[in-house]
Design an enzyme around this catalytic site. Sequence first.
Site, short mmCIF file in Angstrom:
data_model
loop_
_atom_site.label_atom_id
_atom_site.label_comp_id
_atom_site.label_asym_id
_atom_site.label_seq_id
_atom_site.Cartn_x
_atom_site.Cartn_y
_atom_site.Cartn_z
N GLY A 118 0.80 -1.23 0.00
CA GLY A 118 0.00 0.00 0.00
C GLY A 118 0.83 1.28 0.00
O GLY A 118 0.29 2.37 0.12
N LEU A 121 4.64 1.31 -4.00
CA LEU A 121 5.93 0.84 -4.52
C LEU A 121 5.77 -0.39 -5.41
O LEU A 121 6.74 -1.09 -5.71
CB LEU A 121 6.88 0.51 -3.36
CG LEU A 121 7.24 1.70 -2.49
CD1 LEU A 121 8.06 1.26 -1.29
CD2 LEU A 121 8.02 2.71 -3.30
N SER A 122 4.53 -0.67 -5.78
CA SER A 122 4.24 -1.74 -6.75
C SER A 122 4.64 -3.13 -6.30
O SER A 122 5.35 -3.85 -7.00
CB SER A 122 4.93 -1.44 -8.08
OG SER A 122 4.33 -0.36 -8.65
N SER A 124 2.62 -5.46 -6.22
CA SER A 124 1.93 -6.40 -7.10
C SER A 124 2.71 -6.60 -8.40
O SER A 124 2.85 -7.72 -8.89
CB SER A 124 0.50 -5.97 -7.37
OG SER A 124 0.46 -4.73 -8.02
N GLU A 156 -3.15 -7.55 -14.20
CA GLU A 156 -3.89 -6.49 -13.48
C GLU A 156 -5.24 -6.21 -14.16
O GLU A 156 -6.26 -6.10 -13.50
CB GLU A 156 -3.08 -5.18 -13.46
CG GLU A 156 -1.76 -5.26 -12.73
CD GLU A 156 -1.89 -5.14 -11.22
OE1 GLU A 156 -2.97 -4.81 -10.71
OE2 GLU A 156 -0.88 -5.41 -10.53
N ASP A 168 4.95 0.02 -14.04
CA ASP A 168 5.43 -0.74 -12.88
C ASP A 168 6.07 -2.05 -13.31
O ASP A 168 7.15 -2.42 -12.85
CB ASP A 168 4.26 -1.05 -11.92
CG ASP A 168 3.55 0.22 -11.49
OD1 ASP A 168 4.10 1.31 -11.72
OD2 ASP A 168 2.45 0.10 -10.92
N TYR A 220 -8.82 5.09 -9.83
CA TYR A 220 -7.76 5.04 -10.84
C TYR A 220 -8.38 4.83 -12.22
O TYR A 220 -8.07 5.55 -13.18
CB TYR A 220 -6.80 3.90 -10.49
CG TYR A 220 -5.65 3.72 -11.47
CD1 TYR A 220 -4.41 4.31 -11.23
CD2 TYR A 220 -5.79 2.96 -12.63
CE1 TYR A 220 -3.35 4.15 -12.11
CE2 TYR A 220 -4.74 2.80 -13.52
CZ TYR A 220 -3.53 3.39 -13.25
OH TYR A 220 -2.49 3.23 -14.14
C1 GLA Z 1 0.05 2.80 -10.80
C2 GLA Z 1 -0.09 2.06 -12.13
C3 GLA Z 1 0.90 2.58 -13.16
C4 GLA Z 1 0.87 4.09 -13.27
C5 GLA Z 1 0.93 4.73 -11.88
C6 GLA Z 1 0.75 6.22 -11.92
O1 GLA Z 1 1.28 2.51 -10.20
O2 GLA Z 1 0.09 0.69 -11.94
O3 GLA Z 1 0.66 1.98 -14.40
O4 GLA Z 1 -0.24 4.52 -13.99
O5 GLA Z 1 -0.04 4.20 -11.01
O6 GLA Z 1 1.80 6.83 -12.60
#
Ligand code: GLA
Length: 383
Positions: A118, A121-122, A124, A156, A168, A220
């Site tokens: 959360g 930092l990705s 997933s 995703e 990401d 989003y």
């Molecule tokens: C998330 C999405 C990305 C990008 C960012 C915002 O991390 O997974 O693809 O759109 O938001 O820059």
Amino acid sequence: MKSKIQNKFKTLFGEGGNLFASAGRINLIGEHTDYNGGYVFPGAIDKGIMAQIKLNGLNKVRAFSLDYNEMVEFGLNEEDKPKQQWACYIFGVCRETIKRGGKVAGFDTVFAGDVPLGAGLSSSAALESCFAFAINELNGNNIDKFELAKIGQSTEHNYCGVMCGIMDQFASCFGKQGCLIRLNCKTLEYKYFPFDPEAAGYKLVLIDSCVKHELASSAYNKRRASCENAAAAIRKYHPEVEFLSDAKRVWLEEVRAEIPEEDFLRAEYVIGEVQRVLDVCDALERGDYETAGEMMYQTHFGMSRLYEVSCEELDFLNKLARKMDVTGSRVMGGGFGGCTINLVKKELYEPFIATAVEKFGEKFGHKPKVIDVVISDGARKVE
Ligand code: GLA
């Protein structure tokens, strides 16, 4: 983490298997530009996912998550989708590999991660890339790295309900120690930029607000729809506009009355942000960190007021950074919580962090987490 994974694997599945790893990411600038065909400027970090994996000769996957302390078993057909969200990422990667003609033999795995959840930092993407890379290796599929990133992205879209861009998963697959990568999300051309702020007297640090707002994924998707709507309106007059990033600011003005004001503001932010990535890259090539930092503040303003993906906690951290003369600061990632990324002069680092932790704690009743950024390698085989 490594020995914990290996010990658990031995207990559950016996000897053997290979270790794979992948990384979370930061993004210096270029937010919400990826799905608009614009530029992003991410890098992989030293926090990620590690997995021990061994083919099991069965037509199913047995996966144990050390972090959730939970075992899930699933088959490889579309109707076998597991209930647990974390397992859906692995299932999605298997399915997307199969859809691309790749082979996916059943496997056993134990995995764990150290990307704070959360925080934006990705975690997933790290999970997806780790398994996309490992499945490709273990089955000898020879799928190229871009397609591996797209396997994560489609996971995703099709299994997790987030209509994300490619940033990401790209960063997680292409990350290289000490380098940021500028990616043109339309042409997929990319360039590595050696990035060593310390040598220039700066530090890059994240402050995790530890808040995650509900419904982030639907908000989003809504932002993305607004951008597509604005692009479609402009395209009527300028057919060369494939993505919003192809549009000029004046072209957006032309359609202002035809689209909801909200969509206009979202598009205004994106068009400005695409240019800022190029400006920051130019500035860094000149060693001009102050200009790069100023752009980060502009991004924060846009994400907060025009794109509306910031929140009270992140605006507070940003304002405090400005007040203390921090070089650059902004909300990072998709927004709706998570962290700010800060470019700080070395001598200001200690006082800034101490003040931010204290003042944030006083105002919001919990302390933020400080995460130093180390730019590292992306998806790889460990042993
Ligand atoms: C998330 C999405 C990305 C990008 C960012 C915002 O991390 O997974 O693809 O759109 O938001 O820059």
